[in-house]
Design a protein around this motif. Structure first.
Motif, PDB file in Angstrom:
ATOM      1  N   TYR A 231       0.845  -1.202   0.000  1.00 59.99           N
ATOM      2  CA  TYR A 231       0.000   0.000   0.000  1.00 59.99           C
ATOM      3  C   TYR A 231       0.883   1.256   0.000  1.00 59.99           C
ATOM      4  CZ  TYR A 231      -3.704   3.272   1.428  1.00 59.99           C
ATOM      5  OH  TYR A 231      -4.588   4.315   1.477  1.00 59.99           O
ATOM      6  N   ASN A 232       1.931   1.230   0.836  1.00 61.90           N
ATOM      7  CA  ASN A 232       2.868   2.358   0.903  1.00 61.90           C
ATOM      8  C   ASN A 232       3.588   2.566  -0.425  1.00 61.90           C
ATOM      9  OD1 ASN A 232       2.762   3.769   3.308  1.00 61.90           O
ATOM     10  ND2 ASN A 232       4.052   2.329   4.414  1.00 61.90           N
ATOM     11  N   ASP A 233       4.054   1.447  -0.996  1.00 62.55           N
ATOM     12  CA  ASP A 233       4.802   1.523  -2.264  1.00 62.55           C
ATOM     13  C   ASP A 233       3.926   2.055  -3.395  1.00 62.55           C
ATOM     14  OD1 ASP A 233       6.994   0.531  -0.951  1.00 62.55           O
ATOM     15  OD2 ASP A 233       6.720  -1.539  -1.636  1.00 62.55           O
ATOM     16  N   THR A 234       2.663   1.669  -3.370  1.00 60.07           N
ATOM     17  CA  THR A 234       1.742   2.075  -4.440  1.00 60.07           C
ATOM     18  C   THR A 234       1.250   3.510  -4.280  1.00 60.07           C
ATOM     19  OG1 THR A 234       0.983  -0.225  -4.607  1.00 60.07           O
ATOM     20  CG2 THR A 234      -0.409   1.474  -5.631  1.00 60.07           C
ATOM     21  N   ASN A 235       0.891   3.875  -3.040  1.00 56.46           N
ATOM     22  CA  ASN A 235       0.253   5.171  -2.800  1.00 56.46           C
ATOM     23  C   ASN A 235       1.191   6.226  -2.220  1.00 56.46           C
ATOM     24  OD1 ASN A 235      -2.718   4.434  -3.343  1.00 56.46           O
ATOM     25  ND2 ASN A 235      -2.049   2.849  -1.907  1.00 56.46           N
ATOM     26  N   GLY A 236       2.361   5.800  -1.782  1.00 54.17           N
ATOM     27  CA  GLY A 236       3.298   6.742  -1.180  1.00 54.17           C
ATOM     28  C   GLY A 236       3.208   6.736   0.340  1.00 54.17           C
ATOM     29  N   HIS A 237       4.305   7.115   0.982  1.00 54.01           N
ATOM     30  CA  HIS A 237       4.359   7.065   2.452  1.00 54.01           C
ATOM     31  C   HIS A 237       3.438   8.077   3.111  1.00 54.01           C
ATOM     32  CE1 HIS A 237       7.465   4.036   2.933  1.00 54.01           C
ATOM     33  NE2 HIS A 237       8.073   4.562   1.867  1.00 54.01           N
ATOM     34  N   LEU A 238       3.190   9.199   2.449  1.00 55.82           N
ATOM     35  CA  LEU A 238       2.264  10.172   3.019  1.00 55.82           C
ATOM     36  C   LEU A 238       0.852   9.597   3.103  1.00 55.82           C
ATOM     37  CD1 LEU A 238       3.376  13.558   1.381  1.00 55.82           C
ATOM     38  CD2 LEU A 238       3.681  12.828   3.756  1.00 55.82           C
ATOM     39  N   ALA A 239       0.469   8.875   2.063  1.00 53.29           N
ATOM     40  CA  ALA A 239      -0.849   8.219   2.058  1.00 53.29           C
ATOM     41  C   ALA A 239      -0.896   7.132   3.128  1.00 53.29           C
ATOM     42  CB  ALA A 239      -1.136   7.620   0.686  1.00 53.29           C
ATOM     43  N   GLY A 240       0.252   6.435   3.294  1.00 57.34           N
ATOM     44  CA  GLY A 240       0.336   5.405   4.331  1.00 57.34           C
ATOM     45  C   GLY A 240       0.170   5.995   5.717  1.00 57.34           C
ATOM     46  N   ASP A 241       0.853   7.120   5.972  1.00 54.77           N
ATOM     47  CA  ASP A 241       0.721   7.795   7.270  1.00 54.77           C
ATOM     48  C   ASP A 241      -0.716   8.248   7.490  1.00 54.77           C
ATOM     49  OD1 ASP A 241       3.392   7.417   7.733  1.00 54.77           O
ATOM     50  OD2 ASP A 241       3.978   9.502   7.365  1.00 54.77           O
ATOM     51  N   SER A 242      -1.318   8.775   6.423  1.00 56.75           N
ATOM     52  CA  SER A 242      -2.702   9.244   6.510  1.00 56.75           C
ATOM     53  C   SER A 242      -3.645   8.090   6.841  1.00 56.75           C
ATOM     54  CB  SER A 242      -3.112   9.898   5.196  1.00 56.75           C
ATOM     55  OG  SER A 242      -4.461  10.303   5.236  1.00 56.75           O
ATOM     56  N   LYS A 245      -3.497   7.195  10.502  1.00 53.75           N
ATOM     57  CA  LYS A 245      -4.246   8.168  11.305  1.00 53.75           C
ATOM     58  C   LYS A 245      -5.749   7.916  11.191  1.00 53.75           C
ATOM     59  CE  LYS A 245      -0.912  11.933  10.580  1.00 53.75           C
ATOM     60  NZ  LYS A 245      -0.720  13.249   9.907  1.00 53.75           N
ATOM     61  N   GLN A 246      -6.214   7.633   9.962  1.00 57.97           N
ATOM     62  CA  GLN A 246      -7.647   7.424   9.753  1.00 57.97           C
ATOM     63  C   GLN A 246      -8.127   6.145  10.431  1.00 57.97           C
ATOM     64  OE1 GLN A 246      -8.952   8.651   5.523  1.00 57.97           O
ATOM     65  NE2 GLN A 246      -6.725   8.684   5.414  1.00 57.97           N
ATOM     66  N   ILE A 247      -7.306   5.108  10.394  1.00 61.68           N
ATOM     67  CA  ILE A 247      -7.666   3.861  11.068  1.00 61.68           C
ATOM     68  C   ILE A 247      -7.748   4.080  12.576  1.00 61.68           C
ATOM     69  CG2 ILE A 247      -6.744   1.581  11.708  1.00 61.68           C
ATOM     70  CD1 ILE A 247      -6.031   1.223   8.741  1.00 61.68           C
ATOM     71  N   THR A 248      -6.801   4.855  13.109  1.00 60.19           N
ATOM     72  CA  THR A 248      -6.841   5.172  14.539  1.00 60.19           C
ATOM     73  C   THR A 248      -8.159   5.846  14.898  1.00 60.19           C
ATOM     74  OG1 THR A 248      -4.435   5.458  14.604  1.00 60.19           O
ATOM     75  CG2 THR A 248      -5.696   6.421  16.417  1.00 60.19           C
ATOM     76  N   GLN A 249      -8.593   6.797  14.069  1.00 54.81           N
ATOM     77  CA  GLN A 249      -9.840   7.507  14.318  1.00 54.81           C
ATOM     78  C   GLN A 249     -11.042   6.571  14.250  1.00 54.81           C
ATOM     79  OE1 GLN A 249     -10.417  10.627  15.515  1.00 54.81           O
ATOM     80  NE2 GLN A 249      -8.213  10.413  15.805  1.00 54.81           N
TER      81      GLN A 249
END
Length: 352
Positions: A231-242, A245-249
């Motif tokens: 997922y990180n490789d495909t969408n980028g690390h910023l998307a991964g971090d996001s 955060k969204q899963i935490t919420q």
């Protein structure tokens, strides 16, 4: 005359020693509840006063409100609603105290026109001593102490000692609030805001002790994001971090206030579910799994949705120690991964 002078010197030495002890205890207490109790004790017993109130100022000194956080017998950092003072600009005696930062003595409140009937009814004090809680140029709140009925007038020396203690209390409260914020930061994951590994294990042990005392089950879930590297490789690390955060919420919003969400590792989360058996935990995690599978994560470029797998273990059936309970949940997670991911597996000792 010499005997009188000697007694005065002895009394002064005792007061100085007591003041030093009070200052030391106030400035070395960082637990807010204990500190508030200590301040109340020094203000009531130390001056033989019937009652005292410690207020936090929320907002400005003219348009804000004063929320009572401590009075003898009740301490609540969230506030004691029945003792809240609103419309500060309409309370002349309160406004005057907040502006001056100096102690204000009211010997007969019932005859003082600056004291509103509402305030008198709220505090039930006839003799009052008020002073702003102040530290490093900032108003923190207000202290009100006094007697239910008129007693002897407070001496200038007593008022000065009261003022000194309140001033020290203001500094001590600011220090304790700062310390609490630092502690809060050290126990939370910087990226997601969830509790971190450092907080997780002590909290799990604490909840297991409570479960044991009240003979209630407790479930633990270890959650892992499926194929998160891809997922990180495909969408980028910023998307991964996001996404983290969204899963935490999602977890925090969908779970109960008594449940605990912690970031356990890179893309792993741990969820403590007090008073929850296997069946209850399985249902909760299944609902979360479905919501995450269908959630439109921002920054996601691929059509393949992010999914989770989770393992569940339950105290006292699967383990009686915290580390063993984690190991059991980890094995459940391993079983979920082996079954094809996007699965919730309850730990079973008979499963491979």
């Amino acid at each position: 005359k010499l005997e009188k002078k000697s007694k005065e010197i002895t009394l002064l030495k005792k007061q100085t020693s007591n003041h030093a002890e009070i200052t030391q205890s106030l400035l070395t207490t960082f637990d807010l509840n204990k500190l508030l109790a200590l301040i109340l004790e020094n203000l009531t017993k130390g001056f033989n006063l019937d009652n005292a109130y410690i207020y936090n100022l929320e907002g400005s000194e003219t348009t804000g409100i004063l929320r009572c956080v401590a009075t003898p017998g009740v301490i609540s950092l969230k506030g004691i609603d029945r003792l809240t003072i609103s419309f500060l600009e309409e309370e002349e005696i309160i406004s005057l105290t907040l502006k001056n930062h100096l102690p204000l003595v009211i010997e007969e409140a019932g005859k003082d026109k600056r004291c509103s009937p509402g305030l008198l009814k709220l505090l039930r004090l006839e003799q009052m001593l008020l002073q702003t809680l102040y530290a490093h140029g900032k108003i923190l709140g207000l202290v009100i102490a006094g007697n239910n009925q008129k007693k002897e007038n407070l001496t200038p020396e007593e008022v000065e000692r009261f003022s000194t203690i309140v001033n020290q209390a203001g500094i001590a409260l600011e220090n304790a609030q700062f310390y609490e914020k630092i502690q809060e930061l050290t126990l939370h994951d910087e990226l997601t805001g969830a509790y971190n590994y450092r907080y997780f294990y002590p909290k799990l042990r604490e909840e297991m002790r409570l479960a044991s005392r009240y003979r209630q089950p407790l479930s633990l879930a270890i959650i892992d994001l499926d194929d998160f590297k891809r997922y990180n490789d495909t969408n980028g690390h910023l998307a991964g971090d996001s996404a983290l955060k969204q899963i935490t919420q999602i977890l925090v919003n969908r779970l109960r206030k008594t449940d605990v969400v912690a970031r356990y590792g890179g893309e792993e989360f741990a969820v403590i579910l007090p008073v929850t058996n296997r069946e209850g935990a399985k249902k909760i995690l299944e609902d979360l799994r479905k919501e995450i599978e269908n959630y439109p994560f921002s920054g996601q470029e691929t059509s393949k949705n992010l999914t989770i797998s989770a393992g569940i273990s339950t105290y006292p059936y699967d383990a009686r120690e915290a580390r063993e309970l984690v190991e059991a949940a980890d094995k459940g997670l391993y079983q979920a991964k082996n079954k094809g991911k996007n699965q919730i597996c309850v730990y079973s000792q008979t499963s491979p």
